[in-house]
Design a protein around this motif. Structure first.
Motif, PDB file in Angstrom:
ATOM      1  N   LEU A 190       0.967  -1.218   0.034  1.00 42.02           N
ATOM      2  CA  LEU A 190      -0.162   0.221  -0.040  1.00 42.02           C
ATOM      3  C   LEU A 190       0.915   1.228  -0.087  1.00 42.02           C
ATOM      4  N   ALA A 191       0.586   2.289  -0.693  1.00 40.72           N
ATOM      5  CA  ALA A 191       1.169   3.424  -0.839  1.00 40.72           C
ATOM      6  C   ALA A 191       0.445   4.556   0.013  1.00 40.72           C
ATOM      7  N   PRO A 192       1.090   4.713   0.857  1.00 44.99           N
ATOM      8  CA  PRO A 192       0.551   6.000   1.839  1.00 44.99           C
ATOM      9  C   PRO A 192       0.269   7.288   1.051  1.00 44.99           C
ATOM     10  N   ASP A 193      -0.771   7.919   1.182  1.00 40.90           N
ATOM     11  CA  ASP A 193      -1.136   9.195   0.818  1.00 40.90           C
ATOM     12  C   ASP A 193      -0.192  10.330   1.452  1.00 40.90           C
ATOM     13  N   LYS A 194       0.323  11.015   0.614  1.00 41.97           N
ATOM     14  CA  LYS A 194       1.282  12.066   1.002  1.00 41.97           C
ATOM     15  C   LYS A 194       0.767  13.270   1.656  1.00 41.97           C
ATOM     16  N   THR A 195      -0.794  13.105   1.217  1.00 33.35           N
ATOM     17  CA  THR A 195      -1.558  14.875   1.500  1.00 33.35           C
ATOM     18  C   THR A 195      -2.218  14.356   2.602  1.00 33.35           C
ATOM     19  N   HIS A 196      -2.747  13.069   3.225  1.00 35.46           N
ATOM     20  CA  HIS A 196      -3.710  12.906   4.230  1.00 35.46           C
ATOM     21  C   HIS A 196      -3.036  11.628   5.121  1.00 35.46           C
ATOM     22  N   ALA A 197      -2.917  11.871   6.254  1.00 37.14           N
ATOM     23  CA  ALA A 197      -2.703  11.044   7.150  1.00 37.14           C
ATOM     24  C   ALA A 197      -3.542   9.959   7.528  1.00 37.14           C
ATOM     25  N   GLY A 198      -3.398   8.596   7.578  1.00 37.17           N
ATOM     26  CA  GLY A 198      -4.407   7.680   7.923  1.00 37.17           C
ATOM     27  C   GLY A 198      -4.986   7.154   6.423  1.00 37.17           C
ATOM     28  N   LYS A 199      -4.507   7.242   5.022  1.00 40.09           N
ATOM     29  CA  LYS A 199      -5.029   7.015   4.163  1.00 40.09           C
ATOM     30  C   LYS A 199      -3.952   6.300   3.135  1.00 40.09           C
ATOM     31  N   TRP A 200      -4.322   5.299   2.427  1.00 39.30           N
ATOM     32  CA  TRP A 200      -3.340   4.634   1.605  1.00 39.30           C
ATOM     33  C   TRP A 200      -4.208   4.221   0.148  1.00 39.30           C
ATOM     34  N   ARG A 201      -3.222   3.766  -0.731  1.00 40.56           N
ATOM     35  CA  ARG A 201      -3.920   3.323  -1.938  1.00 40.56           C
ATOM     36  C   ARG A 201      -2.872   2.163  -2.682  1.00 40.56           C
ATOM     37  N   LEU A 202      -3.806   1.634  -3.524  1.00 41.01           N
ATOM     38  CA  LEU A 202      -2.981   0.361  -4.535  1.00 41.01           C
ATOM     39  C   LEU A 202      -3.629   0.311  -5.492  1.00 41.01           C
ATOM     40  N   GLN A 203      -3.107   0.458  -6.758  1.00 42.08           N
ATOM     41  CA  GLN A 203      -3.692   0.521  -8.090  1.00 42.08           C
ATOM     42  C   GLN A 203      -2.813  -0.743  -8.921  1.00 42.08           C
ATOM     43  N   CYS A 204      -3.951  -1.434  -9.589  1.00 41.16           N
ATOM     44  CA  CYS A 204      -3.053  -2.544 -10.508  1.00 41.16           C
ATOM     45  C   CYS A 204      -3.959  -2.619 -11.682  1.00 41.16           C
ATOM     46  N   ASN A 205      -3.482  -2.066 -12.949  1.00 42.62           N
ATOM     47  CA  ASN A 205      -4.275  -2.071 -14.156  1.00 42.62           C
ATOM     48  C   ASN A 205      -3.983  -3.222 -15.184  1.00 42.62           C
ATOM     49  N   ASP A 206      -3.721  -4.385 -14.713  1.00 40.88           N
ATOM     50  CA  ASP A 206      -3.401  -5.630 -15.516  1.00 40.88           C
ATOM     51  C   ASP A 206      -4.652  -5.696 -16.483  1.00 40.88           C
TER      52      ASP A 206
END
Length: 86
Positions: free
Chosen positions: A55-71
């Motif tokens: 998970l990549a942390p959202d640098k602008t919001h603490a307590g928020k993460w993202r994951l993307q996979c466009n296979d």
């Protein structure tokens, strides 16, 4: 223990799952299976990539993460927000 809300988008469908765990990172496979039952069978390669991804942390919001996979145009994305403090 904090509560995390996972919002998962996959092939035009969006599902939300809430879980109480110590951290947001070790439970992605469980969350995906809850949101999309059978996903690990119908998309085994993509499921494997998702469960091994970080998970990549959202640098602008603490307590928020993202994951993307466009296979193969799956459009899979997952966002996690800590929705309740410890």
């Amino acid at each position: 223990m904090p509560t995390f809300t996972y919002q998962i988008e996959y092939r035009g469908h969006t599902k939300s799952v809430r879980i109480r765990k110590s951290n947001p990172k070790g439970w992605i496979g469980q969350v995906v299976q809850e949101a999309f039952p059978g996903f690990e069978v119908t998309e085994p390669i993509l499921f494997g990539k998702i469960t091994r991804a970080e998970l990549a942390p959202d640098k602008t919001h603490a307590g928020k993460w993202r994951l993307q996979c466009n296979d193969e145009g799956s459009g899979f994305s997952l966002s996690v927000v800590e929705t309740k403090g410890r």
